[in-house]
Design an enzyme around this catalytic site. Structure first.
Site, PDB file in Angstrom:
ATOM      1  N   ARG A 184      42.608  50.121  36.786  1.00 24.68           N
ATOM      2  CA  ARG A 184      43.683  49.241  36.299  1.00 24.68           C
ATOM      3  C   ARG A 184      44.810  50.161  35.847  1.00 24.68           C
ATOM      4  O   ARG A 184      44.674  50.900  34.861  1.00 24.68           O
ATOM      5  CB  ARG A 184      43.166  48.383  35.142  1.00 24.68           C
ATOM      6  CG  ARG A 184      44.167  47.353  34.597  1.00 24.68           C
ATOM      7  CD  ARG A 184      43.484  46.558  33.495  1.00 24.68           C
ATOM      8  NE  ARG A 184      44.341  45.586  32.858  1.00 24.68           N
ATOM      9  CZ  ARG A 184      44.451  44.315  33.239  1.00 24.68           C
ATOM     10  NH1 ARG A 184      43.770  43.888  34.296  1.00 24.68           N
ATOM     11  NH2 ARG A 184      45.237  43.473  32.589  1.00 24.68           N
ATOM     12  N   HIS A 227      47.627  41.943  41.964  1.00 23.42           N
ATOM     13  CA  HIS A 227      46.445  41.620  41.149  1.00 23.42           C
ATOM     14  C   HIS A 227      45.478  40.815  42.023  1.00 23.42           C
ATOM     15  O   HIS A 227      45.249  39.625  41.784  1.00 23.42           O
ATOM     16  CB  HIS A 227      46.878  40.821  39.924  1.00 23.42           C
ATOM     17  CG  HIS A 227      45.882  40.809  38.808  1.00 23.42           C
ATOM     18  ND1 HIS A 227      44.630  41.401  38.902  1.00 23.42           N
ATOM     19  CD2 HIS A 227      45.939  40.257  37.556  1.00 23.42           C
ATOM     20  CE1 HIS A 227      43.974  41.225  37.782  1.00 23.42           C
ATOM     21  NE2 HIS A 227      44.746  40.538  36.946  1.00 23.42           N
ATOM     22  N   GLN A 242      42.473  38.622  40.607  1.00 21.89           N
ATOM     23  CA  GLN A 242      42.909  37.360  40.009  1.00 21.89           C
ATOM     24  C   GLN A 242      43.086  36.286  41.075  1.00 21.89           C
ATOM     25  O   GLN A 242      42.690  35.127  40.880  1.00 21.89           O
ATOM     26  CB  GLN A 242      44.230  37.560  39.260  1.00 21.89           C
ATOM     27  CG  GLN A 242      44.780  36.284  38.640  1.00 21.89           C
ATOM     28  CD  GLN A 242      43.890  35.745  37.550  1.00 21.89           C
ATOM     29  OE1 GLN A 242      43.506  36.476  36.648  1.00 21.89           O
ATOM     30  NE2 GLN A 242      43.577  34.446  37.606  1.00 21.89           N
TER      31      GLN A 242
END
Length: 311
Positions: free
Chosen positions: A113, A140, A143
Protein backbone atom coordinates in the site's frame (compact mmCIF):
# COMPACT_ATOMS: atom_id res chain seq x y z
CA UNK A 1 -6.57 -26.30 -5.83
CA UNK A 2 -4.86 -26.10 -9.18
CA UNK A 3 -4.42 -23.50 -11.89
CA UNK A 4 -7.20 -25.01 -14.01
CA UNK A 5 -9.71 -23.83 -11.41
CA UNK A 6 -9.18 -20.23 -12.47
CA UNK A 7 -10.26 -19.49 -16.05
CA UNK A 8 -8.01 -17.09 -17.87
CA UNK A 9 -5.16 -17.46 -15.39
CA UNK A 10 -1.53 -17.68 -16.43
CA UNK A 11 -0.14 -21.16 -15.81
CA UNK A 12 3.49 -20.19 -16.46
CA UNK A 13 6.26 -19.55 -13.96
CA UNK A 14 5.62 -15.80 -13.69
CA UNK A 15 4.05 -14.88 -10.33
CA UNK A 16 0.37 -14.07 -10.42
CA UNK A 17 0.51 -10.38 -9.56
CA UNK A 18 -2.71 -8.48 -8.83
CA UNK A 19 -1.72 -4.95 -9.79
CA UNK A 20 -4.43 -3.44 -12.00
CA UNK A 21 -7.79 -4.69 -13.25
CA UNK A 22 -6.70 -3.62 -16.74
CA UNK A 23 -3.85 -6.14 -16.66
CA UNK A 24 -6.19 -9.11 -16.13
CA UNK A 25 -8.82 -10.44 -18.50
CA UNK A 26 -12.50 -10.68 -17.71
CA UNK A 27 -12.42 -14.46 -17.25
CA UNK A 28 -9.70 -14.19 -14.62
CA UNK A 29 -11.51 -11.44 -12.72
CA UNK A 30 -14.75 -13.39 -12.88
CA UNK A 31 -12.95 -16.46 -11.54
CA UNK A 32 -11.67 -14.43 -8.58
CA UNK A 33 -15.18 -13.12 -7.85
CA UNK A 34 -16.58 -16.65 -8.01
CA UNK A 35 -13.99 -17.72 -5.47
CA UNK A 36 -14.86 -14.75 -3.25
CA UNK A 37 -18.56 -15.59 -3.38
CA UNK A 38 -17.85 -19.25 -2.65
CA UNK A 39 -15.70 -18.37 0.35
CA UNK A 40 -18.43 -16.05 1.62
CA UNK A 41 -21.04 -18.80 1.37
CA UNK A 42 -18.88 -21.23 3.33
CA UNK A 43 -19.30 -21.05 7.10
CA UNK A 44 -15.73 -22.33 7.54
CA UNK A 45 -13.50 -21.67 4.53
CA UNK A 46 -11.10 -24.51 3.76
CA UNK A 47 -7.48 -23.86 4.82
CA UNK A 48 -6.31 -23.53 1.22
CA UNK A 49 -3.41 -21.26 2.25
CA UNK A 50 -2.10 -23.39 5.10
CA UNK A 51 1.58 -22.74 5.63
CA UNK A 52 1.57 -19.62 3.43
CA UNK A 53 2.70 -16.19 4.63
CA UNK A 54 1.71 -12.76 3.31
CA UNK A 55 3.93 -9.73 3.95
CA UNK A 56 1.91 -6.52 4.15
CA UNK A 57 3.84 -3.28 3.58
CA UNK A 58 2.09 -0.04 4.52
CA UNK A 59 3.35 3.39 3.59
CA UNK A 60 -0.11 4.81 4.36
CA UNK A 61 -2.46 4.14 7.29
CA UNK A 62 -5.15 1.52 6.79
CA UNK A 63 -8.18 0.07 8.52
CA UNK A 64 -10.11 -2.00 5.97
CA UNK A 65 -7.16 -3.14 3.86
CA UNK A 66 -5.05 -4.25 6.79
CA UNK A 67 -7.76 -6.01 8.78
CA UNK A 68 -9.44 -7.67 5.79
CA UNK A 69 -6.17 -9.08 4.44
CA UNK A 70 -5.02 -10.25 7.86
CA UNK A 71 -8.33 -11.96 8.67
CA UNK A 72 -8.54 -13.41 5.15
CA UNK A 73 -5.14 -15.06 5.50
CA UNK A 74 -6.00 -16.45 8.94
CA UNK A 75 -9.36 -17.83 7.83
CA UNK A 76 -7.70 -19.55 4.85
CA UNK A 77 -5.05 -21.09 7.09
CA UNK A 78 -2.17 -18.70 6.39
CA UNK A 79 -0.24 -16.06 8.31
CA UNK A 80 0.66 -12.37 7.95
CA UNK A 81 3.57 -10.19 8.83
CA UNK A 82 2.87 -6.46 8.85
CA UNK A 83 5.49 -3.76 8.27
CA UNK A 84 5.04 0.01 8.18
CA UNK A 85 7.29 2.44 6.36
CA UNK A 86 9.39 3.34 9.39
CA UNK A 87 9.98 -0.36 10.16
CA UNK A 88 11.49 -1.11 6.74
CA UNK A 89 15.01 -0.48 5.55
CA UNK A 90 13.37 1.41 2.68
CA UNK A 91 13.33 4.33 5.09
CA UNK A 92 17.14 4.14 5.25
CA UNK A 93 17.70 3.99 1.52
CA UNK A 94 17.37 0.31 0.63
CA UNK A 95 15.87 -0.02 -2.84
CA UNK A 96 12.45 -1.42 -3.64
CA UNK A 97 14.17 -3.98 -5.87
CA UNK A 98 16.38 -5.29 -3.06
CA UNK A 99 13.42 -5.36 -0.67
CA UNK A 100 11.45 -7.41 -3.19
CA UNK A 101 14.29 -9.89 -3.66
CA UNK A 102 14.73 -10.35 0.08
CA UNK A 103 11.05 -10.67 0.97
CA UNK A 104 10.56 -13.20 -1.83
CA UNK A 105 12.89 -15.52 0.11
CA UNK A 106 10.81 -15.23 3.27
CA UNK A 107 7.16 -15.04 2.28
CA UNK A 108 4.73 -16.38 -0.32
CA UNK A 109 3.14 -13.07 -1.36
CA UNK A 110 3.57 -9.32 -0.83
CA UNK A 111 0.83 -6.72 -0.45
CA UNK A 112 1.97 -3.13 -0.89
CA UNK A 113 0.00 0.00 0.00
CA UNK A 114 1.93 2.99 -1.28
CA UNK A 115 1.69 6.34 -3.00
CA UNK A 116 3.63 6.00 -6.26
CA UNK A 117 2.72 3.47 -8.91
CA UNK A 118 6.41 3.18 -9.79
CA UNK A 119 7.11 1.61 -6.38
CA UNK A 120 4.46 -1.06 -6.96
CA UNK A 121 5.76 -1.78 -10.45
CA UNK A 122 9.35 -2.07 -9.22
CA UNK A 123 8.27 -4.42 -6.44
CA UNK A 124 6.45 -6.65 -8.94
CA UNK A 125 9.34 -6.58 -11.40
CA UNK A 126 11.84 -7.91 -8.88
CA UNK A 127 9.68 -10.13 -6.66
CA UNK A 128 9.53 -13.84 -7.39
CA UNK A 129 6.25 -14.16 -5.44
CA UNK A 130 2.86 -12.55 -6.20
CA UNK A 131 2.55 -8.83 -5.48
CA UNK A 132 -0.87 -7.37 -4.67
CA UNK A 133 -1.81 -3.72 -5.06
CA UNK A 134 -3.29 -2.66 -1.70
CA UNK A 135 -3.71 0.92 -2.99
CA UNK A 136 -1.69 3.48 -4.92
CA UNK A 137 -2.38 7.09 -5.78
CA UNK A 138 -3.60 5.85 -9.18
CA UNK A 139 -5.76 2.80 -8.37
CA UNK A 140 -7.46 0.61 -5.77
CA UNK A 141 -8.33 -2.70 -7.48
CA UNK A 142 -9.06 -4.71 -4.32
CA UNK A 143 -11.78 -2.22 -3.46
CA UNK A 144 -13.39 -2.56 -6.88
CA UNK A 145 -13.56 -6.34 -6.60
CA UNK A 146 -15.49 -5.88 -3.35
CA UNK A 147 -17.70 -3.24 -4.97
CA UNK A 148 -18.64 -5.43 -7.92
CA UNK A 149 -19.32 -8.33 -5.54
CA UNK A 150 -21.59 -6.08 -3.47
CA UNK A 151 -23.52 -4.72 -6.44
CA UNK A 152 -24.13 -8.18 -7.88
CA UNK A 153 -25.31 -9.56 -4.56
CA UNK A 154 -27.97 -6.84 -4.43
CA UNK A 155 -28.85 -6.22 -8.09
CA UNK A 156 -27.63 -9.18 -10.13
CA UNK A 157 -25.06 -9.07 -12.97
CA UNK A 158 -23.39 -5.68 -13.35
CA UNK A 159 -22.88 -6.13 -17.09
CA UNK A 160 -25.01 -3.65 -19.01
CA UNK A 161 -25.96 -1.65 -15.92
CA UNK A 162 -25.42 2.11 -15.50
CA UNK A 163 -23.10 3.24 -12.70
CA UNK A 164 -22.54 6.91 -11.86
CA UNK A 165 -19.52 8.46 -10.20
CA UNK A 166 -19.76 11.95 -8.66
CA UNK A 167 -16.81 13.87 -7.30
CA UNK A 168 -13.05 13.80 -7.54
CA UNK A 169 -11.51 11.65 -10.27
CA UNK A 170 -9.20 9.96 -7.78
CA UNK A 171 -7.66 6.50 -7.61
CA UNK A 172 -10.99 4.79 -6.91
CA UNK A 173 -12.72 6.60 -9.79
CA UNK A 174 -9.90 5.56 -12.10
CA UNK A 175 -10.32 1.94 -11.07
CA UNK A 176 -14.06 2.16 -11.76
CA UNK A 177 -13.05 3.02 -15.34
CA UNK A 178 -10.98 -0.16 -15.56
CA UNK A 179 -13.84 -2.15 -14.02
CA UNK A 180 -16.36 -0.75 -16.51
CA UNK A 181 -14.26 -2.08 -19.37
CA UNK A 182 -13.55 -5.49 -17.87
CA UNK A 183 -17.07 -6.13 -16.50
CA UNK A 184 -19.00 -4.51 -19.35
CA UNK A 185 -21.10 -1.86 -17.61
CA UNK A 186 -21.82 1.77 -18.50
CA UNK A 187 -19.95 4.29 -16.35
CA UNK A 188 -20.75 8.00 -16.22
CA UNK A 189 -18.25 10.22 -14.43
CA UNK A 190 -19.17 13.69 -13.17
CA UNK A 191 -16.27 15.82 -11.91
CA UNK A 192 -15.47 19.53 -11.86
CA UNK A 193 -12.75 21.02 -14.02
CA UNK A 194 -9.34 20.15 -12.65
CA UNK A 195 -10.57 17.06 -10.80
CA UNK A 196 -11.32 14.80 -13.78
CA UNK A 197 -10.15 11.27 -14.43
CA UNK A 198 -7.08 11.59 -16.72
CA UNK A 199 -7.78 11.73 -20.43
CA UNK A 200 -5.36 8.91 -21.23
CA UNK A 201 -7.46 6.54 -19.12
CA UNK A 202 -10.66 7.53 -20.95
CA UNK A 203 -8.82 7.04 -24.25
CA UNK A 204 -7.79 3.54 -23.11
CA UNK A 205 -11.38 2.73 -22.18
CA UNK A 206 -12.61 3.78 -25.61
CA UNK A 207 -9.93 1.72 -27.36
CA UNK A 208 -10.99 -1.27 -25.30
CA UNK A 209 -14.63 -0.80 -26.31
CA UNK A 210 -15.74 0.46 -22.90
CA UNK A 211 -18.88 2.53 -22.34
CA UNK A 212 -17.36 5.33 -20.24
CA UNK A 213 -18.50 8.96 -20.42
CA UNK A 214 -17.21 12.05 -18.61
CA UNK A 215 -19.72 14.86 -17.97
CA UNK A 216 -19.85 18.05 -15.91
CA UNK A 217 -23.43 17.81 -14.63
CA UNK A 218 -23.88 15.32 -11.74
CA UNK A 219 -27.62 15.10 -12.49
CA UNK A 220 -26.81 13.95 -16.01
CA UNK A 221 -24.43 11.32 -14.63
CA UNK A 222 -26.86 9.81 -12.14
CA UNK A 223 -30.00 9.87 -14.30
CA UNK A 224 -31.37 6.31 -14.27
CA UNK A 225 -28.19 4.87 -12.69
CA UNK A 226 -28.47 1.67 -10.64
CA UNK A 227 -25.63 2.79 -8.35
CA UNK A 228 -24.23 6.19 -7.38
CA UNK A 229 -20.64 6.13 -6.15
CA UNK A 230 -18.39 8.73 -4.56
CA UNK A 231 -15.32 9.03 -2.35
CA UNK A 232 -13.77 11.59 -0.05
CA UNK A 233 -12.57 14.76 -1.73
CA UNK A 234 -9.04 14.59 -0.33
CA UNK A 235 -7.43 11.18 -0.83
CA UNK A 236 -4.34 9.92 0.99
CA UNK A 237 -1.27 11.69 -0.34
CA UNK A 238 -3.27 14.66 -1.66
CA UNK A 239 -2.48 18.20 -0.59
CA UNK A 240 -5.74 19.45 0.99
CA UNK A 241 -4.85 23.00 0.06
CA UNK A 242 -4.82 22.10 -3.64
CA UNK A 243 -8.30 20.58 -3.67
CA UNK A 244 -10.98 23.07 -4.67
CA UNK A 245 -13.66 22.15 -2.15
CA UNK A 246 -15.91 24.90 -3.51
CA UNK A 247 -15.69 23.32 -6.95
CA UNK A 248 -16.48 19.86 -5.57
CA UNK A 249 -19.41 20.97 -3.41
CA UNK A 250 -21.99 20.73 -6.26
CA UNK A 251 -20.93 17.08 -6.72
CA UNK A 252 -21.89 16.00 -3.22
CA UNK A 253 -24.33 13.09 -3.20
CA UNK A 254 -27.52 14.41 -1.67
CA UNK A 255 -30.95 12.91 -1.23
CA UNK A 256 -32.15 15.16 -4.06
CA UNK A 257 -29.45 13.82 -6.36
CA UNK A 258 -30.26 10.21 -5.46
CA UNK A 259 -33.88 10.86 -6.46
CA UNK A 260 -32.69 11.35 -10.04
CA UNK A 261 -31.10 7.90 -10.15
CA UNK A 262 -33.08 4.68 -10.60
CA UNK A 263 -35.68 4.07 -7.91
CA UNK A 264 -33.68 1.10 -6.60
CA UNK A 265 -30.25 2.76 -6.96
CA UNK A 266 -27.58 1.81 -4.45
CA UNK A 267 -25.27 4.31 -2.81
CA UNK A 268 -21.64 3.16 -2.65
CA UNK A 269 -18.54 4.62 -0.98
CA UNK A 270 -15.24 2.89 -0.19
CA UNK A 271 -14.88 4.68 3.19
CA UNK A 272 -13.72 6.50 5.21
CA UNK A 273 -16.52 9.02 4.57
CA UNK A 274 -16.98 12.65 5.55
CA UNK A 275 -20.66 13.27 6.15
CA UNK A 276 -21.63 16.77 5.07
CA UNK A 277 -18.88 16.92 2.45
CA UNK A 278 -19.01 14.38 -0.38
CA UNK A 279 -22.24 12.78 0.90
CA UNK A 280 -25.20 13.74 3.06
CA UNK A 281 -25.70 11.77 6.24
CA UNK A 282 -29.26 10.99 5.11
CA UNK A 283 -27.82 9.17 2.08
CA UNK A 284 -24.91 7.23 3.56
CA UNK A 285 -26.98 6.24 6.60
CA UNK A 286 -30.14 5.66 4.59
CA UNK A 287 -31.76 2.53 3.13
CA UNK A 288 -30.04 2.78 -0.26
CA UNK A 289 -26.55 2.74 1.24
CA UNK A 290 -24.47 -0.44 1.03
CA UNK A 291 -21.21 1.05 2.26
CA UNK A 292 -20.78 -1.35 5.16
CA UNK A 293 -21.59 -4.32 2.93
CA UNK A 294 -18.81 -3.10 0.64
CA UNK A 295 -16.45 -2.93 3.60
CA UNK A 296 -17.45 -6.43 4.69
CA UNK A 297 -16.95 -7.80 1.21
CA UNK A 298 -13.34 -6.59 1.23
CA UNK A 299 -12.67 -9.68 3.37
CA UNK A 300 -14.17 -12.07 0.83
CA UNK A 301 -12.73 -10.31 -2.21
CA UNK A 302 -9.29 -10.49 -0.60
CA UNK A 303 -9.75 -14.23 -0.05
CA UNK A 304 -10.50 -14.68 -3.72
CA UNK A 305 -7.47 -12.62 -4.75
CA UNK A 306 -5.14 -14.46 -2.37
CA UNK A 307 -6.38 -17.93 -3.35
CA UNK A 308 -6.01 -17.08 -7.05
CA UNK A 309 -2.56 -15.54 -6.63
CA UNK A 310 -1.23 -18.40 -4.50
CA UNK A 311 -2.90 -21.36 -6.21
Amino acid sequence: MNADAFPGGDTGARPRHFLELAELDTATLRGILELAAAFKRGARPPPVLAGRTLAMLFEHPSTRTRVSFEVAMRQLGGHCTVLSGHELQLGRGESIADTARVLSRYVDAIMLRTDRVAKLEEMAEHATVPVINGLTAASHPCQLMADVLTFEERRGPIEGQVIAWCGDGNNVARTWVQAAVRFGFCLRLASPEGCEVPGYLLDWARREGGDVTAVRDPAEAVRGARAVVTDCWVSMGDDPARKARAALAPYAVTAALMEQAAADALFMHCLPAHRGEEVEAAVIDGPQSVVFEEAGNRLHAQKGILAWALS
